[in-house]
Every structure is written in structure tokens, then in C-alpha cells.
Write an enzyme that holds these catalytic residues in place. Structure first.
Site, short mmCIF file in Angstrom:
data_model
loop_
_atom_site.label_atom_id
_atom_site.label_comp_id
_atom_site.label_asym_id
_atom_site.label_seq_id
_atom_site.Cartn_x
_atom_site.Cartn_y
_atom_site.Cartn_z
N ASP A 65 -7.30 0.33 -2.12
CA ASP A 65 -6.28 -0.73 -2.19
C ASP A 65 -5.18 -0.54 -3.24
OD1 ASP A 65 -8.66 -1.47 -1.02
OD2 ASP A 65 -8.91 -3.30 -2.15
N1 DQQ Z 1 -11.64 -3.11 -1.92
C1 DQQ Z 1 -11.76 -4.20 -0.98
C2 DQQ Z 1 -11.57 -5.40 -1.85
C3 DQQ Z 1 -12.27 -5.01 -3.11
C4 DQQ Z 1 -11.90 -3.57 -3.25
C5 DQQ Z 1 -10.77 -4.10 0.14
C6 DQQ Z 1 -12.98 -2.73 -3.87
O1 DQQ Z 1 -12.11 -6.57 -1.29
O2 DQQ Z 1 -11.84 -5.78 -4.22
O3 DQQ Z 1 -10.59 -2.80 0.59
O4 DQQ Z 1 -12.58 -1.40 -3.98
#
Ligand code: DQQ
Length: 572
Positions: free
Chosen positions: A63
Site C-alpha cells: 500500500d
Molecule cells: N495492507 C492492507 C491494509 C493493512 C496493510 C491492505 C498491511 O489493510 O494496513 O493491503 O500491510
């Protein structure tokens, strides 16, 4: 074993052991590949690395986090595994840029160091507080494996790069209270102000219901949960990475996150962990009562509107105060196996930042690559008024087809031969999978064959197919990875979306950003966008070709095509 190697082996085992015990109890989507967490540095394979997309020199990324513009500098943080090419050991990596194109990598800004984030520093957002002070809200995984919401501030505001971030001891600011599942409570949004008081959202799930909880604060440090969540929907599962922001009803200009009023609509986007796709609604936000009511122009859930109908997840927008625009970043994961990601030494890219605004029809958003991308355009070729006869494919030569930006407008002399649309075809991706680019149609399939090998053993077609329905035409746009690679074990989805476009003028446009293992496409001026990750074996670097094609029974014309070889920016 010699003393030195024994020590190395001990450290290696200790590191693996720590990862195993630290990640117990984490959700299924955050799958831990224990065997790959501490692999010794492999040589990074270059073949499918991108030329102008955002990526670090090696390892796993996911992300985009806390994008912001601050005192002349753009900051992008992102989820990063410093120890391998699979998800795990997550820190906030940090890069800075003056133009959103050239990036300089800094040391990780936020990493596990305190009881409230010792087991992970997960996604979050930046807010610029009054007095021009940035703050980051992020999810920490605490000593009890709970997801809690924390704050971090720059250690030194006079450092233009904001390299160091400090986490006050008053963390965590928000813990999951009774009734909230501590393993599904994460990803705080950028906060906004109503009458001087702050609001922010946290994504969650209650049984099968997806939820965004609303929190309020006077001082940004003490947060109280509102009685009503801002929104929720039955049977949609965990809502990750929510984003909530205003768009102008009458202008393409972006708005600061706290803007409300009658000339504004609000967008709520959630990333659905169940499908790994994102959905958004456009609605009205009533600040006095803190209610968000989605408009009836789009479905609220599975069949709703999407920023991108392909490989695009955990996205986040920010307001660029310098150029008064709202910019969207999204993560495009690999479509390859964890074994191969580890062997190549890297995984994940960020898509090209997109400017986003409300379409004139007010029923959907439009997206377009940021204007700065044009500065990377090099060698240019043009095609004008070239007819594509039935069954024909025409090579577009003169550029590096593996690293290009292509803009094309097709003109459609007649829609008479458009195929009948069956109303049961509600799922665009199924329809694309069924019809593909080679099954002859009426008007279409026509479009581009990107990352194609000379004799078309491999190609990723991006194309349209037009159907006739009651009183209107239905336009299908596909980015089909089915034939993208000779390798059989890859995930090769036939990504597709419908395009809500008026064909009265007989024109349809397409822009594709082609970059070795990614094709990002924008149909009809950014009405429908699709990102595909592909791994050709023959159509690599100089051996990649680009064609325009038409497999319909009606001729179509390339009214205008401009294509450029793209230069490489400075990339981390
Ligand atoms: N990636 C998810 C999120 C979390 C993060 C979404 C953890 O919900 O916070 O891809 O790497």
C-alpha cells in the site's frame, strides 16, 4: 561450520524465528511466507522491472501510505519488507520528490519500535495540521496483536525531507473498544475538520459487515468514537484502506479534505479484502450530523464503481495544495507466484499517480495520469486516419514498445453491426473472458496489442467491443492477460469494465502506459481504467512490439495516434 558462518547461521535462524512468533494471529490476507522472510540477498532480476513506475531497488512493497505535499516536496511512504520479496516485517519506507516523477529514497520513516507497534506498522494517512504541521495516523500491531491507531510527528520541521518521525508516548490514540474485533480495525484516513473539530475514519468488519468507524477529536490526540459509523454494508467483509474526500460539482480542481458545502459531493472508497478490489460511492456528507448518504447513481458494494477494473488496490488520495488537484496512488501487486517473486528479488509497484475529479455527468469520477508524466516523453511517432480493416493488425513502429505512452482515438463509421447485448451479462470480466480479443464481433473487438511478440505468441490486448442494447450502446473495455505470456502458471485475468460513454460523435479514445510488466489503460478520457501485470517471455525490452488491431466485421479508423518512448526518471 566455521565460527563466522555459525554466527551468520544463528542470526539468520533468530531472524526467521522472530518473524514466525511475531506474526501469529494476523489475518489471512496478510499471508506470511515464513520460508522467504530472511532469504539472503538475491541478485535482482531486471527483465520485468519497470522503467518509469515507482518501485524501490528490491524487495516487497504494498500500500501507498500517507502521501502528502509539504513545503515544496511530495512525500510518498509505502508498506515495505526490508528483508524479502514477500509480505512481512512491514515498515513505512519513505521517498521524496519535487515533481512526482523523480524519486529519492530515504531511510524508513516509521518502523516497529514501541509496544504499540512492535508487531507491525501498517497503513495510514497524513494530515497537515493548522500551523503547517504534518501528522501521520497509522495502524500499529501491539504486543497483544491488536490493531491500534497511532500518531507520529516529524522530529524536525526544518528538515525539508522530514526524515525522522517521532511517536509520542501517549500512543496508542485509539484502541479497539468492546464490540470491535481487534484483528479487523485498521488504516486511519486523512482527518478533516468540521467547525474546528477533527474527524477521521478507521476501516473495520463486524461479522460479515464492512464498516468505517468515525472518530472525533478536538486536539488531534484524544479521539472519541461516534455513536454511528459513517457507513457500513452487509456482506462485504473487511473494509481496508478507506478514503473519504470532497469533489467539486463544477470544477476539475481538487479540494482540501475539510471542504464541505453545496457545491461539493463526497467520495467514499473502500478496499474490499474479500475480492481484493476497490469500490467507491459518490454521495452527500452532512457535517452537522456526520452522516454520509451515497447517491443512487452507483451500487454500494460488490457491483459498484471502481477506480480501476484491474490489479489496483489499497489506494489513497491526497490534496496537492501546490497545483490544487486531488491525486490518487494505488498499488499494483505481482501476478506471479511467491517463488518467482523471491527469485526475482522484488514484488509490487505503485501505479502512475492520477489526477481525479467528478465527471460532468456527476455519476462517476474521471482519472488521468498526472501532467508531469509528459516530461518523460521521448521519441514520438504519429499515425493519422489509418483504416483498420476486418481482421487486420497493423504494427506501430518507431518507439520502444516495452516502455511507452500511447494515446489513440478510434473513429467508428457505423455502429449498425454492433452485437446484441444480453442483459444477463452483468459481469464485464466474465464477458471479456468469454469473448476475448480474437472472437470476431460486429463493432470490435478493436484496440491495441501491447507487449506483443513479433509473431503474436504473446500479447496483452487492450480493446473495446460495442454492443447494442435497448435504446443505447454498451461499451466493454478489456485488458486481457490470457495470452500475455507463454508461462502457464501465472495468474492471467481477463480484466474488464463497462464504459459509460456517449458514442454520438463516433469516437472512442484509449491511452495505455506500457512499462515492461505493467499496462495501465484509460478508456474514454479516464472513464474506465484497467491495470494489468504481465510477464512476457518473448516480448521483452527491444523484442516487444505494439500493434493496433480490429477483429470486428466493421472497419474502424485510427483517427489519431500519438505514441512516445518513455525515458527513465530517477527512481529511488
Ligand atoms: N495492507 C492492507 C491494509 C493493512 C496493510 C491492505 C498491511 O489493510 O494496513 O493491503 O500491510
Amino acid at each position: 561450520m566455521k565460527g563466522g558462518s555459525r554466527l551468520l547461521w544463528f542470526l539468520f535462524s533468530l531472524c526467521c524465528y522472530c518473524v514466525i512468533i511475531n506474526n501469529n494471529g494476523v489475518e489471512g490476507s496478510h499471508k506470511i511466507h515464513h520460508e522467504y522472510q530472511c532469504v539472503p540477498d538475491t541478485k535482482v532480476r531486471q527483465v520485468h522491472r519497470t522503467g518509469y513506475h515507482f518501485q524501490p531497488p528490491r524487495n516487497w512493497i504494498n500500500d501507498p501510505n500517507g502521501p502528502m505535499y509539504y513545503n515544496g516536496i511530495y512525500h510518498l511512504f509505502y508498506q515495505y519488507n526490508p528483508k524479502g520479496a514477500v509480505w512481512g516485517n512491514i515498515v513505512w519506507a519513505h521517498s521524496v520528490s519535487r515533481n512526482l516523477i523523480d524519486w529519492e529514497a530515504l531511510e524508513p520513516a516509521i518502523y516497529p519500535s514501541k509496544p504499540f507497534d512492535i508487531n507491525g506498522c501498517w497503513s495510514g494517512s497524513a494530515t497537515i495540521l493548522p500551523g503547517n504541521k504534518p501528522a501521520i495516523l497509522y495502524t500499529g500491531i501491539d504486543t497483544q496483536q491488536r490493531q491500534v491507531q497511532n500518531i507520529a510527528f516529524p522530529a524536525n520541521l526544518s528538515d525539508p525531507y522530514l526524515r525522522k518521525w517521532v511517536k509520542p508516548d501517549s500512543n496508542p490514540l485509539v484502541v479497539p473498544d468492546v464490540g470491535i474485533n481487534a484483528s479487523t480495525f485498521r488504516d486511519p484516513t486523512t482527518a478533516w475538520q468540521v467547525n474546528g473539530h477533527w474527524r477521521m475514519l478507521v476501516g473495520a468488519r463486524k461479522k460479515h459487515r464492512g464498516i468505517v468507524y468515525l472518530y472525533r477529536s478536538r486536539d488531534f490526540m484524544t479521539w472519541i468514537k461516534a455513536k454511528h459509523p459513517l457507513h457500513s454494508a452487509q456482506n462485504t467483509g473487511m473494509w481496508e484502506c478507506p478514503d473519504f474526500f470532497p469533489v467539486s460539482l463544477y470544477s476539475e480542481r481538487g479540494l482540501d479534505t475539510s471542504v464541505t458545502g453545496k457545491n461539493v459531493r463526497h467520495v467514499l472508497k473502500v478496499s474490499l479484502d474479500r475480492t481484493r478490489y476497490e469500490y467507491y460511492t459518490i454521495g452527500r456528507y452532512y457535517p452537522e450530523i456526520d452522516r454520509y448518504i451515497p447517491g443512487n447513481t452507483s451500487a454500494d458494494g460488490w457491483s459498484g464503481l471502481r477506480y480501476d477494473y484491474g490489479n489496483f488496490y489499497a489506494s489513497k488520495t491526497f490534496f496537492d495544495a501546490e497545483k490544487k488537484r486531488r491525486i490518487l496512488w494505488g498499488w499494483a501487486n505481482e501476478s506471479d507466484t511467491a517463488d518467482n517473486d523471491t527469485a526475482k528479488g522484488w514484488a509490487g509497484i505503485q501505479t502512475i499517480p492520477r489526477t481525479l475529479w467528478l465527471d460532468k455527468g456527476k455519476k462517476q469520477l474521471l482519472q488521468w495520469p498526472i501532467e508531469e508524466l509528459n516530461t518523460l516523453r521521448g521519441q514520438k511517432i504519429q499515425v493519422r486516419n489509418q483504416e483498420l480493416k476486418i481482421g487486420e493488425h497493423v504494427e506501430i513502429t518507431g518507439i520502444t514498445a516495452a516502455q511507452a505512452d500511447v494515446e489513440v482515438t478510434f473513429s467508428l463509421p457505423s455502429l449498425d453491426k454492433a452485437e446484441e447485448f444480453d442483459p444477463s451479462w452483468v459481469n464485464a470480466q466474465d464477458l471479456c473472458g468469454m469473448k476475448g480479443s480474437t472472437v470476431q464481433g460486429g463493432v470490435g473487438p478493436f484496440g491495441l496489442l501491447t507487449l506483443a511478440s513479433e509473431h503474436l505468441e504473446e500479447y496483452t490486448p487492450v480493446f473495446f467491443r460495442i454492443f447494442k442494447a435497448k435504446g443505447k450502446h454498451v461499451v466493454l473495455m478489456c485488458s486481457d492477460a490470457k495470452s500475455s505470456s507463454l508461462r502457464t502458471e501465472l495468474y492471467k485475468p481477463s480484466f474488464a469494465g463497462f464504459v459509460d460513454v456517449d458514442l454520438k460523435d463516433g469516437m472512442l479514445s484509449l491511452r495505455s502506459l506500457i512499462d515492461h510488466s505493467v499496462v495501465e489503460s484509460f478508456g474514454a478520457g479516464g472513464k474506465t481504467c484497467i491495470t494489468s501485470r504481465v510477464y512476457p517471455t518473448l516480448a521483452v525490452s527491444k523484442k516487444a512490439h505494439l500493434y493496433a488491431f480490429n477483429n470486428g466485421t466493421e472497419a474502424v479508423t485510427i483517427k489519431k495516434l500519438n505514441a512516445w518512448t518513455m525515458h527513465r526518471p530517477q527512481m529511488n
